[in-house]
Design a protein around this motif. Structure first.
Motif, PDB file in Angstrom:
ATOM      1  N   ALA A   1       0.842  -1.206   0.000  1.00  0.00           N
ATOM      2  CA  ALA A   1       0.000   0.000   0.000  1.00  0.00           C
ATOM      3  C   ALA A   1       0.870   1.246   0.000  1.00  0.00           C
ATOM      4  CB  ALA A   1      -0.923  -0.004   1.220  1.00  0.00           C
ATOM      5  N   SER A   2       1.914   1.262   0.838  1.00  0.00           N
ATOM      6  CA  SER A   2       2.700   2.501   0.909  1.00  0.00           C
ATOM      7  C   SER A   2       3.591   2.673  -0.317  1.00  0.00           C
ATOM      8  CB  SER A   2       3.501   2.586   2.211  1.00  0.00           C
ATOM      9  OG  SER A   2       4.284   1.452   2.376  1.00  0.00           O
ATOM     10  N   ARG A   3       4.011   1.560  -0.946  1.00  0.00           N
ATOM     11  CA  ARG A   3       4.844   1.695  -2.151  1.00  0.00           C
ATOM     12  C   ARG A   3       4.070   2.208  -3.346  1.00  0.00           C
ATOM     13  NH1 ARG A   3       7.908  -3.198  -0.717  1.00  0.00           N
ATOM     14  NH2 ARG A   3       6.237  -4.437  -1.601  1.00  0.00           N
ATOM     15  N   ILE A   4       2.870   1.686  -3.591  1.00  0.00           N
ATOM     16  CA  ILE A   4       2.270   2.002  -4.898  1.00  0.00           C
ATOM     17  C   ILE A   4       0.989   2.825  -4.853  1.00  0.00           C
ATOM     18  CG2 ILE A   4       3.331   0.003  -6.044  1.00  0.00           C
ATOM     19  CD1 ILE A   4       0.583  -1.314  -6.126  1.00  0.00           C
ATOM     20  N   SER A   5       0.402   3.043  -3.675  1.00  0.00           N
ATOM     21  CA  SER A   5      -0.887   3.748  -3.714  1.00  0.00           C
ATOM     22  C   SER A   5      -0.719   5.243  -3.486  1.00  0.00           C
ATOM     23  CB  SER A   5      -1.857   3.158  -2.689  1.00  0.00           C
ATOM     24  OG  SER A   5      -1.512   3.531  -1.375  1.00  0.00           O
ATOM     25  N   ASP A   6      -1.678   5.987  -4.019  1.00  0.00           N
ATOM     26  CA  ASP A   6      -1.715   7.438  -3.836  1.00  0.00           C
ATOM     27  C   ASP A   6      -2.524   7.808  -2.604  1.00  0.00           C
ATOM     28  OD1 ASP A   6      -0.567   8.390  -6.555  1.00  0.00           O
ATOM     29  OD2 ASP A   6      -1.961   6.773  -7.032  1.00  0.00           O
ATOM     30  N   ARG A   7      -3.632   7.089  -2.429  1.00  0.00           N
ATOM     31  CA  ARG A   7      -4.482   7.310  -1.254  1.00  0.00           C
ATOM     32  C   ARG A   7      -4.748   5.977  -0.600  1.00  0.00           C
ATOM     33  NH1 ARG A   7      -7.372  12.630  -2.515  1.00  0.00           N
ATOM     34  NH2 ARG A   7      -6.593  12.798  -4.629  1.00  0.00           N
ATOM     35  N   THR A   8      -5.053   6.044   0.693  1.00  0.00           N
ATOM     36  CA  THR A   8      -5.336   4.824   1.441  1.00  0.00           C
ATOM     37  C   THR A   8      -6.572   5.036   2.312  1.00  0.00           C
ATOM     38  OG1 THR A   8      -3.000   4.142   1.509  1.00  0.00           O
ATOM     39  CG2 THR A   8      -4.435   3.226   3.210  1.00  0.00           C
ATOM     40  N   GLY A   9      -7.423   4.021   2.316  1.00  0.00           N
ATOM     41  CA  GLY A   9      -8.578   4.007   3.216  1.00  0.00           C
ATOM     42  C   GLY A   9      -8.419   2.872   4.207  1.00  0.00           C
ATOM     43  N   PHE A  10      -8.651   3.160   5.475  1.00  0.00           N
ATOM     44  CA  PHE A  10      -8.549   2.128   6.517  1.00  0.00           C
ATOM     45  C   PHE A  10      -9.948   1.776   7.026  1.00  0.00           C
ATOM     46  CE2 PHE A  10      -8.313   1.353  11.195  1.00  0.00           C
ATOM     47  CZ  PHE A  10      -7.859   0.042  11.107  1.00  0.00           C
ATOM     48  N   PHE A  11     -10.294   0.499   6.923  1.00  0.00           N
ATOM     49  CA  PHE A  11     -11.614   0.012   7.342  1.00  0.00           C
ATOM     50  C   PHE A  11     -11.514  -0.792   8.625  1.00  0.00           C
ATOM     51  CE2 PHE A  11     -12.252   0.927   2.955  1.00  0.00           C
ATOM     52  CZ  PHE A  11     -13.594   1.265   2.843  1.00  0.00           C
ATOM     53  N   LEU A  12     -12.551  -0.648   9.438  1.00  0.00           N
ATOM     54  CA  LEU A  12     -12.648  -1.441  10.663  1.00  0.00           C
ATOM     55  C   LEU A  12     -14.128  -1.677  10.925  1.00  0.00           C
ATOM     56  CD1 LEU A  12     -10.926  -2.617  12.994  1.00  0.00           C
ATOM     57  CD2 LEU A  12     -11.221  -0.435  14.179  1.00  0.00           C
TER      58      LEU A  12
ATOM     59  N   GLY B   1     -16.637  -2.446   9.171  1.00  0.00           N
ATOM     60  CA  GLY B   1     -17.600  -1.829   8.264  1.00  0.00           C
ATOM     61  C   GLY B   1     -17.559  -0.315   8.206  1.00  0.00           C
ATOM     62  N   ASP B   2     -16.716   0.287   9.037  1.00  0.00           N
ATOM     63  CA  ASP B   2     -16.579   1.751   9.003  1.00  0.00           C
ATOM     64  C   ASP B   2     -15.298   2.139   8.273  1.00  0.00           C
ATOM     65  OD1 ASP B   2     -18.839   2.554  10.608  1.00  0.00           O
ATOM     66  OD2 ASP B   2     -17.756   1.777  12.357  1.00  0.00           O
ATOM     67  N   LEU B   3     -15.381   3.191   7.479  1.00  0.00           N
ATOM     68  CA  LEU B   3     -14.172   3.780   6.921  1.00  0.00           C
ATOM     69  C   LEU B   3     -13.640   4.749   7.976  1.00  0.00           C
ATOM     70  CD1 LEU B   3     -12.165   4.250   4.619  1.00  0.00           C
ATOM     71  CD2 LEU B   3     -13.759   5.907   3.653  1.00  0.00           C
ATOM     72  N   ILE B   4     -12.602   4.320   8.671  1.00  0.00           N
ATOM     73  CA  ILE B   4     -12.095   5.083   9.813  1.00  0.00           C
ATOM     74  C   ILE B   4     -11.281   6.287   9.352  1.00  0.00           C
ATOM     75  CG2 ILE B   4     -10.567   4.975  11.848  1.00  0.00           C
ATOM     76  CD1 ILE B   4     -12.938   3.211  12.294  1.00  0.00           C
ATOM     77  N   GLU B   5     -10.477   6.045   8.314  1.00  0.00           N
ATOM     78  CA  GLU B   5      -9.558   7.098   7.884  1.00  0.00           C
ATOM     79  C   GLU B   5      -9.330   6.973   6.391  1.00  0.00           C
ATOM     80  OE1 GLU B   5      -6.496   7.750  10.634  1.00  0.00           O
ATOM     81  OE2 GLU B   5      -5.282   8.989   9.300  1.00  0.00           O
ATOM     82  N   TYR B   6      -9.313   8.108   5.701  1.00  0.00           N
ATOM     83  CA  TYR B   6      -9.078   8.081   4.259  1.00  0.00           C
ATOM     84  C   TYR B   6      -8.317   9.335   3.885  1.00  0.00           C
ATOM     85  CZ  TYR B   6      -9.958   8.002  -0.767  1.00  0.00           C
ATOM     86  OH  TYR B   6      -9.810   8.003  -2.122  1.00  0.00           O
ATOM     87  N   ASP B   7      -7.146   9.152   3.299  1.00  0.00           N
ATOM     88  CA  ASP B   7      -6.322  10.326   3.022  1.00  0.00           C
ATOM     89  C   ASP B   7      -5.212   9.942   2.040  1.00  0.00           C
ATOM     90  OD1 ASP B   7      -5.160  12.910   3.294  1.00  0.00           O
ATOM     91  OD2 ASP B   7      -5.742  12.949   5.407  1.00  0.00           O
TER      92      ASP B   7
ATOM     93  N   ASN C   1       1.513   9.775   9.439  1.00  0.00           N
ATOM     94  CA  ASN C   1       0.915  10.629  10.449  1.00  0.00           C
ATOM     95  C   ASN C   1      -0.586  10.341  10.580  1.00  0.00           C
ATOM     96  OD1 ASN C   1       0.812  12.631  12.294  1.00  0.00           O
ATOM     97  ND2 ASN C   1       0.993  14.332  10.828  1.00  0.00           N
ATOM     98  N   PRO C   2      -0.921   9.092  10.930  1.00  0.00           N
ATOM     99  CA  PRO C   2      -2.348   8.732  10.982  1.00  0.00           C
ATOM    100  C   PRO C   2      -3.084   9.574  12.026  1.00  0.00           C
ATOM    101  CG  PRO C   2      -0.992   7.005  11.977  1.00  0.00           C
ATOM    102  CD  PRO C   2      -0.049   7.988  11.344  1.00  0.00           C
TER     103      PRO C   2
END
Ligand code: ADP
Ligand code: MG
Length: 252
Positions: free
Chosen positions: A210-221, A223-229, A237-238
């Motif tokens: 994820a950190s090598r190739i993605s531009d944005r990341t969404g973190f799910f827990l 069923g909730d999207l906790i963080e997206y940036d 810097n989560p």
């Protein structure tokens, strides 16, 4: 600022009474890779499948909210799912080539769409296999069974099969987690190279990937999207403690 190509709006998905996604809203941007991360059961695959309307045939699935592609809700009754899946292709965790030749695998979608011209099909095969970084390995055995290839080669043929239908968006559900590290690296490099032409949504268990190739990341827990940036922001810097705990391996 670029407009999103795909907008998930207030999406909730249930399997019978069980809620698998909880009011998720997320925008995907053209020519980016968006990584979806989170522990098993957090709803990542449910989101990908919803973008392709793969729950349509499952009577247990109910869905509320909207997914706009090019400004139109793909859940509107006017959307033809066959057309939709030409524009939004999907690659799965287990390489799933059909029991046919490499050539026939790649042209499968084109044949379904009635294309018969041999020159058109030949060109699509070469172009798609080149884009999927596997042409050199298979160009002399196009008429051999795809099942004779290694897992990593099969997965790149599956990527080529999706590319042959000229999609705009490619959904990838843990496409490298069943592969050895070298094959996984080849897929990763291939996906990175495809960004120029396609938009990708990539579910992955690998934080490195994820950190090598993605531009944005969404973190799910749950069923909730906790963080997206932006991926850098999420990893360096989560904003949420749950995100930090997950990416540092405290659970998952
Ligand atoms: N076909 C299904 N029928 C019933 N429940 C399902 C089905 N698919 C997924 N679920 C449930 O929905 C939740 C989210 O699953 P999923 O989207 O597969 O998560 P992830 O891909 O993040 O592991 C889980 O609780 C899972 O058990
Ligand atoms: Mg999954």
């Amino acid at each position: 600022m670029t407009a999103p190509i795909l907008q998930v709006k207030d999406l909730s998905v249930y399997y019978n009474k069980k809620k698998a996604l909880n009011n998720v809203s997320v925008d995907f941007y053209p020519n980016e890779i968006t990584a979806l991360i989170g522990p098993s059961g957090s709803g990542k695959s449910t989101l990908l499948r919803s973008i392709n309307r793969m729950g349509d045939l499952n009577p247990e699935v109910t869905l509320t909210g909207a997914i706009d592609y090019n400004g139109r809700n793909i859940y509107s009754p006017r959307t033809d799912t066959v057309d939709l899946r030409k524009e939004i292709g999907m690659v799965f965790q287990q390489p799933n080539p059909f029991p046919m030749t490499i050539y026939e695998n790649v042209v499968y979608g084109l044949r379904i769409n009635g294309i018969k011209d041999k020159q058109v099909l030949d060109e699509a095969v070469e172009k798609s296999l080149i884009s999927a970084s596997i042409w050199d390995e298979v160009k002399d055995r196009l008429h051999d069974s795809a099942l004779g290839l290694s897992g990593g080669q099969q997965q790149r043929v599956c990527v080529a099969r999706v590319l042959a239908t000229s999609p705009k968006i490619i959904l990838l559900d843990e496409p490298t987690s069943a592969l050895d590290p070298i094959s996984a690296g080849k897929i990763e490099d291939t996906l990175y190279g495809l960004k120029e032409k396609y938009t990708m949504v990539l579910v992955t268990r690998s934080m490195q990937q994820a950190s090598r190739i993605s531009d944005r990341t969404g973190f799910f827990l749950d069923g909730d999207l906790i963080e997206y940036d932006q991926t850098k922001q999420v990893f360096l810097n989560p904003r949420h403690k749950e995100t930090e705990d997950y990416i540092t391996g405290k659970f998952g």
